[in-house]
Design an enzyme around this catalytic site. Structure first.
Site, short mmCIF file in Angstrom:
data_model
loop_
_atom_site.label_atom_id
_atom_site.label_comp_id
_atom_site.label_asym_id
_atom_site.label_seq_id
_atom_site.Cartn_x
_atom_site.Cartn_y
_atom_site.Cartn_z
N SER A 68 0.84 -1.20 0.00
CA SER A 68 0.00 0.00 0.00
C SER A 68 0.88 1.25 0.00
CB SER A 68 -0.96 -0.05 1.19
OG SER A 68 -2.01 0.88 1.04
N GLU B 218 -9.96 -4.85 -5.57
CA GLU B 218 -9.60 -3.66 -4.79
C GLU B 218 -9.62 -2.39 -5.64
OE1 GLU B 218 -5.58 -2.84 -3.50
OE2 GLU B 218 -4.91 -4.76 -4.32
N HIS C 134 -7.35 -5.72 -0.77
CA HIS C 134 -6.13 -4.92 -0.65
C HIS C 134 -5.10 -5.63 0.24
CE1 HIS C 134 -3.86 -1.22 -0.73
NE2 HIS C 134 -3.99 -1.00 0.57
#
Length: 300
Positions: free
Chosen positions: A149, A244, A274
């Site tokens: 991320s 996602e 995610h």
């Protein structure tokens, strides 16, 4: 083929966070950090891995040390959490699984977080640790940067900053569900809005505002690597979940890097949320993905 029942653990956790944040719009940053430190829950403890607390360049860190690992090779891991939440504690087990599969050591760092420390504090910390690893005798060819991320962004932007500074680059980069687009213009923000249990445009706008602060630019290549020149970049492994909202960040990165001549592998796994490797040890989708990454790594 459908997704495994075990993989729903991550979706359910994300949905619980989303529900709690919606019910309590006044949550402080300390509250959010406590919430996101639950991120370790989907990951089962990897067998045969020990941990050691440390400080590198004044930054708190945790070493993950798999039994029998090649101690001359190391993953520099930057955790996710929108540059504002997440920690070594939330990511320790995930990195333990990754290091074990690759047969190397890893160090997860507690870089400075927004909003107290906006961009570029995070990159300053990660590049300082990289240089500390070099000073400790690690060769660039034996270092991998990795993250998920926002930490996937940092795994990439760290290398871009090292290149800018004339420092020898690591051998490879591994990015899980990287969040790269600070302009929030990706199509899957809309098309996957109903299937992503955590990441919405509103969440990203809040996180990017804290990260960039008053002075950061949404198009600075070190904040938004989709704007970067990837010529000469190390080989790159990118993964994402098919449901996602940040899916096209991964896809766009792969396209841009390939066009610049980078050796790129992109893995998109059906039905996954995610940073689905958080399901390591619990769900076959995560374990299979880590095995694919290990095969990719070992062909170098």
């Amino acid at each position: 083929m459908g997704i495994s029942p075990q993989s729903d653990f991550l979706r359910a956790l994300y949905q619980s966070w989303s529900d709690r944040m919606a019910a309590n719009p006044g949550l402080t940053i300390a509250d959010l950090r406590s919430l996101f430190d639950e991120w370790h829950q989907p990951t089962l403890e990897p067998e045969g891995v020990t941990y050691k607390s440390a400080r590198l360049s004044g930054i708190d860190a945790i070493w993950t040390l798999p039994e029998g690992a090649n101690t001359e090779q190391v993953i520099l891991y930057t955790h996710g959490g929108g540059f504002a939440v997440g920690s070594t504690d939330s990511h320790r087990k995930l990195v333990g699984h990754l290091a074990k599969q690759l047969g190397v050591t890893a160090v997860v760092i507690d870089y400075r977080r927004a909003p107290e420390h906006p961009f570029p504090a995070q990159i300053e910390d990660s590049t300082a640790v990289y240089k500390e690893l070099l000073a400790r005798g690690f060769k660039p060819a034996d270092i991998i940067t990795s993250g998920d991320s926002a930490g996937g962004n940092l795994a990439i932007s760290t290398v871009l900053k090292l290149r800018q500074d004339g420092v020898a680059l690591p051998a490879a980069v591994i990015a899980f569900s990287p969040w790269l687009d600070m302009e929030h213009v990706g199509k899957t923000l809309q098309t996957n809005a109903a299937t992503d249990a955590l990441v919405s445009k509103a969440v990203l706008e809040g996180m990017s505002g804290m990260f960039l602060g008053e002075k950061g630019s949404r198009t600075d290549p070190l904040a938004n690597p989709l704007k970067a020149d990837f010529r000469g970049f190390p080989r790159l492994y990118i993964n994402a979940g098919a449901v996602e909202t940040l899916l096209d960040n991964a896809q766009d990165l792969a396209r841009i890097a390939k066009a610049a001549g980078v050796d790129v592998t992109l893995s998109v796994v059906d039905g996954m949320q995610h940073v689905f490797p958080f399901l390591a040890g619990r769900a076959p989708e995560a374990d299979d993905e880590l095995r694919r990454i290990a095969q990719w790594f070992k062909r170098s």
